[in-house]
Design an enzyme around this catalytic site. Structure first.
Site: not given
Length: 97
Positions: A26, A44
């Site tokens: 990320r 997520n």
């Protein structure tokens, strides 16, 4: 304002499958998106995927999608499912959610 009409701005949603949680994916995605001038988020999902939502110029979103599918990502990307649409607005910066 130039560059903000719906003809040039798009929304990309990409579901990234593989070993992409707990490996800096990320953060890496956020860096690539900011380099390309995009706004959005990478977060997520409970099933182990990461979903990336990005808005901006179509060429920049295409560049991000290519990076997500590339070989230099953290972890391991098995495949990416992408969906394109019109920019909706309301996004500011690029966050790791």
């Amino acid at each position: 304002m130039p560059g903000t009409n719906s003809d040039s701005s798009v929304r990309l949603t990409a579901w990234v499958h593989g070993h992409v949680q707990g490996v800096g994916f990320r953060w890496w995605t956020r860096c690539r998106a900011l380099e390309l001038g995009l706004v959005g988020a990478a977060r997520n999902l409970p099933d182990g995927r990461v979903v990336v939502t990005a808005e901006g110029e179509k060429s920049a979103c295409s560049g991000l999608l290519s990076a997500l599918k590339g070989e230099s990502t953290p972890g391991r990307v098995d495949h990416v499912v992408d969906q394109w649409g019109e920019a909706r607005g309301g996004l500011h910066g690029f966050v790791e959610a």
